[in-house]
Design an enzyme around this catalytic site. Structure first.
Site, mmCIF file in Angstrom:
data_model
loop_
_atom_site.group_PDB
_atom_site.id
_atom_site.type_symbol
_atom_site.label_atom_id
_atom_site.label_comp_id
_atom_site.label_asym_id
_atom_site.label_seq_id
_atom_site.Cartn_x
_atom_site.Cartn_y
_atom_site.Cartn_z
ATOM 1 N N CYS A 69 0.826 -1.210 0.000
ATOM 2 C CA CYS A 69 0.000 0.000 0.000
ATOM 3 C C CYS A 69 0.863 1.264 0.000
ATOM 4 O O CYS A 69 0.371 2.351 -0.312
ATOM 5 C CB CYS A 69 -0.925 -0.006 1.215
ATOM 6 S SG CYS A 69 -1.801 -1.570 1.387
ATOM 7 N N ARG A 159 2.716 -3.837 -8.496
ATOM 8 C CA ARG A 159 2.237 -4.778 -7.488
ATOM 9 C C ARG A 159 3.241 -4.978 -6.357
ATOM 10 O O ARG A 159 2.869 -5.175 -5.216
ATOM 11 C CB ARG A 159 1.960 -6.131 -8.146
ATOM 12 C CG ARG A 159 1.497 -7.154 -7.140
ATOM 13 C CD ARG A 159 1.248 -8.504 -7.731
ATOM 14 N NE ARG A 159 0.746 -9.410 -6.714
ATOM 15 C CZ ARG A 159 0.515 -10.684 -6.920
ATOM 16 N NH1 ARG A 159 0.713 -11.215 -8.105
ATOM 17 N NH2 ARG A 159 0.077 -11.444 -5.939
ATOM 18 N N GLU A 206 -9.783 6.548 -18.169
ATOM 19 C CA GLU A 206 -10.672 5.628 -17.455
ATOM 20 C C GLU A 206 -11.842 5.274 -18.377
ATOM 21 O O GLU A 206 -12.498 6.144 -18.929
ATOM 22 C CB GLU A 206 -11.171 6.290 -16.155
ATOM 23 C CG GLU A 206 -12.337 5.613 -15.467
ATOM 24 C CD GLU A 206 -12.100 4.156 -15.088
ATOM 25 O OE1 GLU A 206 -11.150 3.871 -14.345
ATOM 26 O OE2 GLU A 206 -12.886 3.295 -15.553
ATOM 27 N N VAL A 307 -6.442 -17.576 1.662
ATOM 28 C CA VAL A 307 -6.756 -16.258 2.243
ATOM 29 C C VAL A 307 -6.359 -15.149 1.272
ATOM 30 O O VAL A 307 -5.609 -15.368 0.322
ATOM 31 C CB VAL A 307 -6.012 -16.047 3.593
ATOM 32 C CG1 VAL A 307 -6.343 -17.144 4.584
ATOM 33 C CG2 VAL A 307 -4.495 -15.977 3.400
ATOM 34 N N ASP A 309 -6.365 -11.787 -1.341
ATOM 35 C CA ASP A 309 -6.934 -11.342 -2.622
ATOM 36 C C ASP A 309 -7.333 -12.500 -3.535
ATOM 37 O O ASP A 309 -8.087 -12.288 -4.490
ATOM 38 C CB ASP A 309 -5.901 -10.494 -3.383
ATOM 39 C CG ASP A 309 -5.689 -9.129 -2.743
ATOM 40 O OD1 ASP A 309 -6.330 -8.843 -1.715
ATOM 41 O OD2 ASP A 309 -4.866 -8.351 -3.275
#
Ligand code: FAD
Length: 575
Positions: A69, A159, A206, A307, A309
């Site tokens: 993050c 990532r 977008e 567990v 994503d």
């Protein structure tokens, strides 16, 4: 006395026996695939629960337990030191937790029948590793759309640390004038900000008609303005059709027939769960493409947990299957999987999608279901908007918060909330996240006793205030109308603007009559009694007061929730 002593001795014997049995059952060999959010949490929790277990973490990349993050913030130089993002090293994990972390090791396949995983090591050699329990936490991979030129070296996804280093290297070394970011999700938005901070011109493309698509369009309208104010060239309803080299640069063709020349393209169009390992092992895959798990994070194989994503979750409010890739759920699920491995009953109680994104001076946050999601699910809902100050208006620095509350019109249960503003968004979304989780009603929001002093809030916090407004609706004190009603009123309806002359001069809704609130009682005779009045003010409060006057004088009326501010955001957001 004797029987008691005998009993004591026997219970001591039993206690010793059960400790031995526990030790035996805890001497497990646990393999964990993926060493970041979910995997590292599962590994550390497993060690806290058992000193005896053998715990091995396989991580394909070079780093474990890094702060994904934080990656955009290092590129933007907000976090200056790269090391700040490396929260744990394999050596530190070994020292503190006695966990065997093997980086640059990829788990290639799993054989659930044989209880083995085949691992390719850093040297390319393969080994077969037996396990008692396996935890899959392989995460989600960035989606790379099949666009010609998407594999050119200047086209990057973000990532992990390697991706971050590669992007930063391009920015530092080549000093490109312009970057093009594809995708307006939180990674795309954070990257647009980071690259602007580095002095690049930024085009953000977008496909949808809004950025931050998990939220509703009118709540994203202030984000669009923020992007434009900070010099981002925002292209909504646009896609990239091809990328080709153009000298030292890249030429990006858009669906609008235009093209943009830039030195860097960031592909941030979403992620897909890394479920291939599980699929190839014959584990059940959910309808969304995520690994299917039960509430204990157990896959269709009782000895394999999954567990993060990569798994399909149940959406907390509506109960639908969903992919909600967020760090909080991944960490909690890792802990829960480890609990269940050691027979501690522990249940994951679904994901409510609480998320927040900072963009320059603004934050947008949400929890629970959006209006879009409720409509898609065919669920009955009502919504209100408030525009409140982040703290007492007389204390310096107060900023407006635009808050949307979605609730069940029968029970009053809070179904979701979204907020946007430059101060205090996180606090309100977190309180409302607890309300959603606890199944509180809008009436109960009125009763919440929240911390208050002028620098921090108001005696009526925006959350209380949203509760008051929604409760008024449920009590029948006022009927609401919304932007579509104002844009297409029926023959039997009349729009009434109750703002001041000065406010009206700055803009109003076409076709409205104007009577300022303070004159309303004296001018009731000017209003038709055979029409329903669609009343509006700037933010909704004066419209509500007007409706109370009108309805007690037997005039039919409805109040535009959120007032002219919400109307502007909603019409700005229209395709
Ligand atoms: P990951 O953290 O992705 O870890 C999976 C690891 O498994 C990877 O390192 C991968 O190399 C490894 N792996 C995969 N397959 C194998 C294999 N076969 N063998 C060995 N290793 C394997 N979430 C938020 O809630 N808030 C945020 O602000 C936020 N910001 C983000 C910003 C960015 C740039 C990114 C990329 C993500 C962000 N996220 C955020 C999402 C959050 O990081 C993820 O939800 C979380 O990391 C998921 O944890 P995980 O363990 O499932 O997967």
């Amino acid at each position: 006395m004797l029987p008691r002593l005998l009993y004591k001795g026997f219970s001591h014997y039993l206690a010793n026996q059960s400790t031995e049995l526990e030790k035996m059952s805890e001497s497990k060999r646990i393999l964990i695939v993926g060493g970041v959010a979910g995997g590292a949490s599962a590994a550390a929790r497993a060690r806290r629960l058992s000193e005896d277990a053998e715990i091995i973490v396989f991580e394909r990349g070079e780093h474990i337990s890094f702060a994904n993050c934080g990656l955009p913030y290092h590129i933007g130089q907000v976090i200056p030191k790269r090391e700040s993002l490396l929260i744990q090293t394999p050596e530190a994990m070994a020292r503190r937790f006695r966990i065997d972390v093997r980086t640059r090791c990829e788990v290639m396949s799993v054989d659930p029948g044989a209880h083995t995983a085949t691992v390719r090591g850093a040297d390319g050699a393969e080994s077969v590793e037996p396990y008692d329990k396996l935890v899959l936490s392989p995460g989600a991979a960035p989606v790379c759309p099949p666009i010609p030129g998407a594999d050119l070296p200047g086209v990057r996804t973000l990532r992990n640390i390697d991706d971050m280093d590669a992007i930063k290297r391009i920015v530092d070394r080549d000093a490109p004038e312009r970057a093009l970011v594809v995708g307006g999700g939180y990674i795309g938005l954070e990257m647009a900000e980071a690259l602007r901070l580095r002095g690049l011109d930024v085009t953000l493309v977008e496909l949808a008609e809004q950025v931050f698509v998990a939220a509703d369009a009118e709540m994203a309208a202030p984000v669009h303005r923020q992007l434009v104010e900070h010099g981002v060239d925002l292209r909504l309803k646009t896609s990239v059709t091809a990328i080709e080299p153009s000298g030292e640069r890249l030429k990006v063709a858009l669906s609008s027939e235009e093209s943009v020349e830039c030195g860097l393209v960031i592909m941030a169009v979403g992620v897909r769960p890394e479920a291939d390992l599980a699929r190839d092992a014959g584990l059940e895959i959910g309808q969304t493409g995520g690994i299917a798990v039960d509430e204990q994070m157990r896959t269709s194989d009782p000895d394999i947990f999954a567990v993060g994503d990569a798994v399909e979750v149940t959406e907390f409010v509506g109960g639908g299957s969903a992919l909600i890739p967020l760090a909080g759920p991944a960490n909690r699920q890792g802990r829960i999987a480890a609990d269940n491995i050691f027979d501690r009953p522990s249940v994951y109680r679904h994901t409510q999608g609480t998320a927040i994104c900072k963009l320059f001076d603004l934050a947008i946050g949400m929890t629970g279901m959006s209006e879009k999601a409720l409509s898609r699910a065919g669920m009955n809902f009502e919504k209100i908007y408030i525009h409140a100050a982040s703290h007492a208006g007389y204390y310096p620095g107060a900023a407006p918060i635009n808050l949307k509350l979605l609730f069940d019109p029968e029970s009053g249960r809070v179904l979701g909330a979204q907020a946007v503003g430059s101060d205090g968004v996180d606090k309100r979304i977190d309180v409302l996240a607890v309300a959603v989780r606890a199944g509180l009603s809008v009436q109960q929001l009125q009763d919440l006793e929240l911390s208050y002093a002028p620098p921090f809030g108001s005696a009526k916090d925006p959350v209380n205030y949203a509760g008051f407004v929604a409760s008024n609706v449920l009590a029948g004190d006022v009927k609401l109308c919304h932007t579509p009603d104002m844009l297409a009123p029926g023959d039997n309806q009349l729009l009434l603007d109750v703002r001041t002359d000065g406010e009206v001069a700055a803009g109003t809704i076409a076709g409205s009559v104007h009577i300022p609130l303070d004159d309303l009682r004296d001018r009731l005779g000017e209003l038709p009694s055979d029409k329903e009045l669609l009343v509006f003010c700037a933010a909704g409060l004066r419209g509500y007061l007007a409706c109370r006057i009108l309805s007690q004088n037997d005039l039919a009326c409805r109040n535009l929730t959120g007032g002219y501010k919400t109307f502007k955001d909603a019409t700005d957001a229209q395709p």
